[in-house]
Design a protein around this motif. Structure first.
Motif, PDB file in Angstrom:
ATOM      1  N   GLN A 186       0.820  -1.203   0.000  1.00  0.00           N
ATOM      2  CA  GLN A 186       0.000   0.000   0.000  1.00  0.00           C
ATOM      3  C   GLN A 186       0.863   1.266   0.000  1.00  0.00           C
ATOM      4  O   GLN A 186       0.569   2.242  -0.694  1.00  0.00           O
ATOM      5  N   THR A 187       1.969   1.212   0.767  1.00  0.00           N
ATOM      6  CA  THR A 187       2.865   2.373   0.819  1.00  0.00           C
ATOM      7  C   THR A 187       3.514   2.623  -0.533  1.00  0.00           C
ATOM      8  O   THR A 187       3.575   3.763  -1.013  1.00  0.00           O
TER       9      THR A 187
ATOM     10  N   ARG B 202       2.402   1.685  -3.397  1.00  0.00           N
ATOM     11  CA  ARG B 202       1.365   2.107  -4.337  1.00  0.00           C
ATOM     12  C   ARG B 202       1.095   3.603  -4.202  1.00  0.00           C
ATOM     13  O   ARG B 202       0.955   4.321  -5.216  1.00  0.00           O
ATOM     14  N   ASP B 203       1.029   4.085  -2.976  1.00  0.00           N
ATOM     15  CA  ASP B 203       0.790   5.518  -2.763  1.00  0.00           C
ATOM     16  C   ASP B 203       1.949   6.346  -3.324  1.00  0.00           C
ATOM     17  O   ASP B 203       1.731   7.415  -3.924  1.00  0.00           O
TER      18      ASP B 203
ATOM     19  N   ILE C 264       1.682   6.311  -7.201  1.00  0.00           N
ATOM     20  CA  ILE C 264       0.562   7.155  -7.657  1.00  0.00           C
ATOM     21  C   ILE C 264       0.910   8.627  -7.519  1.00  0.00           C
ATOM     22  O   ILE C 264       0.633   9.446  -8.420  1.00  0.00           O
ATOM     23  N   ARG C 265       1.544   8.981  -6.424  1.00  0.00           N
ATOM     24  CA  ARG C 265       1.928  10.376  -6.223  1.00  0.00           C
ATOM     25  C   ARG C 265       2.943  10.825  -7.284  1.00  0.00           C
ATOM     26  O   ARG C 265       2.843  11.931  -7.850  1.00  0.00           O
TER      27      ARG C 265
END
Length: 219
Positions: A201-202, A204-205, A208-209
């Motif tokens: 999840q980290t 992925r964030d 995306i950023r």
């Protein structure tokens, strides 16, 4: 006078007989009393001998147990089997056996601690590999769900910008979390950082950023 002489003679004979009887009686041993004293004295001596024998046996058992304990220590402790040159072929003293045993126990404690640290490091390695496996599985699944994705190729510059943005973000957290004081501390901090900052999840964030940032720069 004749009668008087006869009685005197008989009295003398009786007196001598009584004297002889008393002397004989006094010379005969009193077997009952002496047998009793003899048996009692013999019993006392036998009881003392039994106590002395029991004490000797107990003391011998104690010494045998101590000797067996030292022999077992010499058989278990490897350093006790190695004779020092200064000692030669002489038998190791009890003090030396105890000191070598203490040294060996301390060595085992250090080895145990070292192995525990290695096990902890291997567990972190396994955890990191599991995280990487999950990430790759998600990447493969994403490609399978979108087979047409990637047909519109982007330039190498855009790829580099995306890669640079991801690496910069990761390096900032890496630099803030990982210590490089020693290699051991570096290894421990790296795996801790991977477990915390490289979660699916980290990551992925972060991606995306970075993608939003590159997209805003392009358009």
């Amino acid at each position: 006078p004749a009668l008087f002489m006869e009685n005197a003679r008989k009295g003398s004979i009786v007196s001598r007989a009584n004297s002889i009887g008393s002397t004989s009686a006094s010379s005969v041993p009193n077997t009952d009393d002496e047998d009793s004293d003899y048996h009692q004295e013999s019993y006392k001596e036998s009881y003392k001998d039994q106590r002395r024998r029991a004490h000797t046996q107990a003391e011998q058992k104690r010494r045998d147990a101590i000797k067996k304990g030292y022999n077992d220590l010499q058989a278990i402790v490897p350093t006790c089997e190695q004779q020092d040159f200064s000692i030669g072929s002489q038998k190791l003293s009890k003090a030396i056996v105890l000191q070598k045993t203490i040294d060996y126990i301390q060595f085992l404690h250090k080895e145990k601690k070292k192995q525990e640290e290695e096990v902890s490091t291997l567990r972190k390695d396994v955890m990191a590999l599991k995280i990487m496996k999950v990430n790759y599985e998600q990447i493969v699944k994403a490609h399978q769900d979108n087979p047409n994705e990637g047909k519109n190729q982007v330039s190498d510059e855009v790829k580099f910008n995306v890669f640079q943005g991801i690496m910069d973000s990761l390096f900032q957290s890496f630099n803030a979390s990982v210590s490089v004081t020693s290699f051991q501390e570096l290894s421990a901090c790296v795996f801790s950082w991977i477990e915390e900052q490289c979660k699916p999840q980290t990551l992925r964030d972060v991606v995306i950023r970075v993608l939003h940032k590159v997209k805003s720069q392009l358009y």
